[in-house]
Design a protein around this motif. Structure first.
Motif, PDB file in Angstrom:
ATOM      1  N   GLU A   1      39.323  37.987  35.973  1.00 17.25           N
ATOM      2  CA  GLU A   1      38.273  38.730  36.497  1.00 17.25           C
ATOM      3  C   GLU A   1      37.073  39.635  35.815  1.00 17.25           C
TER       4      GLU A   1
ATOM      5  N   LYS B   1      40.290  40.305  49.579  1.00 22.40           N
ATOM      6  CA  LYS B   1      40.855  39.063  48.687  1.00 22.40           C
ATOM      7  C   LYS B   1      41.106  39.930  47.123  1.00 22.40           C
ATOM      8  N   ARG B   2      40.097  40.777  46.745  1.00 25.81           N
ATOM      9  CA  ARG B   2      40.240  41.200  45.531  1.00 25.81           C
ATOM     10  C   ARG B   2      41.497  42.317  45.657  1.00 25.81           C
TER      11      ARG B   2
ATOM     12  N   LEU C   1      45.028  31.924  41.960  1.00 27.54           N
ATOM     13  CA  LEU C   1      44.577  33.319  42.203  1.00 27.54           C
ATOM     14  C   LEU C   1      44.800  34.342  41.118  1.00 27.54           C
TER      15      LEU C   1
ATOM     16  N   PHE D   1      36.061  48.124  45.078  1.00 26.53           N
ATOM     17  CA  PHE D   1      35.557  47.085  44.107  1.00 26.53           C
ATOM     18  C   PHE D   1      34.232  46.871  44.213  1.00 26.53           C
ATOM     19  N   LYS D   2      33.292  46.866  43.161  1.00 27.34           N
ATOM     20  CA  LYS D   2      31.878  46.391  43.406  1.00 27.34           C
ATOM     21  C   LYS D   2      31.952  45.010  43.729  1.00 27.34           C
TER      22      LYS D   2
ATOM     23  N   GLU E   1      32.899  39.382  35.390  1.00 24.41           N
ATOM     24  CA  GLU E   1      31.914  40.478  35.425  1.00 24.41           C
ATOM     25  C   GLU E   1      30.954  40.463  34.372  1.00 24.41           C
TER      26      GLU E   1
ATOM     27  N   GLY F   1      44.411  40.268  45.410  1.00 27.06           N
ATOM     28  CA  GLY F   1      44.900  39.972  44.053  1.00 27.06           C
ATOM     29  C   GLY F   1      45.125  40.645  43.241  1.00 27.06           C
ATOM     30  N   ARG F   2      44.354  42.100  43.051  1.00 24.10           N
ATOM     31  CA  ARG F   2      44.940  43.118  42.207  1.00 24.10           C
ATOM     32  C   ARG F   2      46.452  43.473  42.315  1.00 24.10           C
TER      33      ARG F   2
ATOM     34  N   GLN G   1      42.199  36.653  38.956  1.00 25.98           N
ATOM     35  CA  GLN G   1      42.364  37.782  38.755  1.00 25.98           C
ATOM     36  C   GLN G   1      42.335  38.360  37.606  1.00 25.98           C
TER      37      GLN G   1
END
Lengths: 124, 449
Positions: free
Chosen positions: A22, B87-88, A15, B2-3, A26, B91-92, A19
């Motif tokens: 990420e 989740k993002r 994870l 978040f997009k 994109e 995660g961040r 991240q």
């Protein structure tokens, strides 16, 4: 579409790396995942990712074995392999080199460094 | 926020296979589009189609077109998108924490080398700069002797006497006195500043605490109006916690080292006092050796060990009888053999002390000659410990430039000539060259009366 394989048996590391990378996702990079050595090898053979972040200690097949197989038996030199392992296992560094890893990084890894390296390798 | 890229979500294997499964079960296919009606997956259905939005936080992020199953798939995708956001964001957050951890890890890694408190302060300033914005970062330490504040600014290992916290001094002192961190985001309007706020707009300051004792503070000031947040303070406090312990350790280590070196020097000088002719010899050989080592580019730690070995190079003379050590005339062969034993005695004394083990070869072999005719082991060339080869030159140079019971000292030029002349026989030529380069840059200053 370029791809990066994240191979680590620990979910939280997968994870974290996901991240970390990420923003590349994109930009169109496909992220692939594997949690054991065998799956790692299968995915590399099938998808030929540009970059593999490869954990050393994995079940079924260790990172060394996977790396050795990829670089020596399959001669897949275009697959860039970054070996990741716990700090303090410095002797691993030599084994990693012997197995053919391109570079070697220790955990805790620096996320910014990994991202920068991935960008360099993918030319992005 | 978040997009969420719906295309990426839908094309994930587990998602697309589930959609296909639903299509199979309901015997109807769907078309999934993004918010701009571009197709992501599937084809325009033949049956009369309904359109159902995929929603995330009240916004449409895509469409599912189809018959009876389309609304189910749309709501399934909406739920997945919401989960993805969750989740993002987790995660961040995890990644931020991880970065914080790596930062502290890096810092403690760098600090495992032995450093002075000032060097630690520098590291702390460098690391702070990486995580918190500010024009002016300084570390203030309470000087234990004077009780005053030593201010370390970027780039200096010693406290900067010219540094002045100016109007910020009040705040830093306050943080040190109360032991409580502080954020001031609008300095100019803070009544405690009055009109003397200068050009600083915001500041954040965290105390450096060891247990309950405040040993100093980290201070960040910004000329630009920034808003320091509680998150910044949390990060700075984590760094300060580590930094305070390391600064304290560095202080303790350095004072211990100082005590240790004083003890060693006292010991060496006690032995030296038996022989008034060699007064100051130990200190000079130590200085010359360190100067040569520096010219050779040895590390700080290596120079420390070299200096220690030089300080102890004649320690074995403790085992030589006065009648021989202080003899005014020429030594007999037997007497000279006994003098030679001081290198062996030194080994016997030092090898039992853990902290001295690594310098034993440097002390033991400082009378070896480069051509292999020295003592005690007739080692040759590079087989002789490198520090021993350095001390050998320093020792010889000081011996030649000072009076001895059996002869007057040489003229400085003659002594220098002797060194040059014996390069390759008695001395390692590389070391002789280093000696001269140190001498020419006035880092070796021989004794003059």
């Amino acid at each position: 579409m370029p791809s990066i394989l994240i191979a680590d048996d620990e979910l939280h590391i997968r994870l974290l790396l996901e991240q970390t990378l990420e923003e590349l996702e994109e930009e169109g990079v496909r992220l692939l995942f594997a949690a054991d050595g065998h799956t790692t090898l299968e995915i590399i053979k099938k998808e030929r990712p540009e970059l593999v972040l490869l954990d050393v200690m994995m079940p079924v097949m260790s990172g060394f074995e996977v790396c050795h197989h990829i670089k020596n038996e399959l001669q897949m030199d275009d697959v860039y392999i970054i070996m990741l392992t716990a700090k303090g296992q410095e002797f691993d560094k030599r084994r990693g080199k012997e197995a053919g890893a391109d570079i070697y990084m220790t955990k805790p890894f620096n996320p910014d460094e990994i991202l920068k390296k991935a960008r360099d390798i993918l030319g992005m | 926020m978040f997009k969420i890229n719906l295309a990426r979500l839908v094309l994930k294997e587990e998602v697309s296979s589930l959609v296909e499964e639903i299509e199979k079960l309901t015997k109807a296919s769907v078309l999934i589009q993004d918010a701009n009606r571009r197709a992501i997956k599937g084809e325009v259905p033949k049956e009369p189609a309904g359109k159902y939005p995929v929603m995330l936080n009240g916004k449409i992020i895509g469409w599912v077109c189809g018959s009876r199953n389309a609304s189910v798939i749309a709501s399934y995708l909406s739920q997945l998108a919401a989960l993805e956001v969750q989740k993002r964001s987790l995660g961040r957050e995890t990644l931020e924490k991880y970065k914080e951890l790596t930062l502290l890890y890096d810092l403690s890694e760098k600090l495992s080398e032995r450093l002075s408190p000032g060097e630690v302060a520098q590291l702390v300033i460098d690391e702070t700069r990486k995580i918190i914005k500010g024009d002016d970062i300084s570390v203030t330490l309470v000087n234990e002797e004077t009780g005053l504040l030593d201010i370390f600014t970027a780039g200096g290992r010693e406290p900067d006497p010219a540094a002045d916290l100016g109007p910020l001094g009040f705040f830093v002192e306050n943080v040190i006195n109360t032991g409580k961190a502080e954020i001031v985001n609008d300095v100019l309007s803070d009544p405690r500043y009055g009109s003397s706020g200068g050009n600083i707009n915001s500041l954040i300051c965290s105390p450096l605490k060891v247990k309950d004792r405040v040993v100093g503070a980290i201070n960040i000031a910004s000329k630009k109006p920034v808003s320091y947040s509680a998150e910044d303070l949390k990060l700075l406090s984590a760094l300060a916690f580590q930094a305070a312990a390391d600064i304290e350790n560095a202080r303790l280590y350095n004072s211990l080292k100082e005590t240790f070196l004083t003890t060693v020097l006292t010991l060496a000088e006690t032995i030296e006092k038996r022989d008034p002719y060699t007064w100051g010899h130990t200190q000079r050989v130590t200085n010359y050796s360190a100067a040569i080592g520096k010219t050779l580019g040895l590390s700080k730690l290596e120079i420390e060990r070299l200096a220690l070995a030089a300080m102890l190079h004649d320690i074995g003379k403790i085992g030589i009888r006065d009648s021989i050590l202080l003899k005014k005339g020429k030594l007999t062969t037997e007497e000279f053999e006994e003098v030679k034993m001081h290198t062996i005695y030194a080994e016997e004394i030092l090898e039992h002390i853990k902290h001295f083990k690594d310098i034993v070869p440097a002390v033991k072999h400082h009378h070896e000659r480069y051509d292999g005719t020295g003592y005690p082991e007739r080692l040759r060339g590079e087989n002789i410990n490198v520090m021993a080869r350095i001390i050998s030159i320093a020792d010889a140079f000081d011996a030649m430039t000072t009076d001895r019971p059996y002869r007057k000292r040489l003229l400085l030029d003659s002594a220098l000539y002797e060194l040059k002349n014996n390069a390759g026989t008695q001395f390692d030529p590389v070391m002789v060259e280093a000696f001269f380069s140190a001498y020419d840059s006035r880092n070796i200053l021989p004794k003059v009366d």
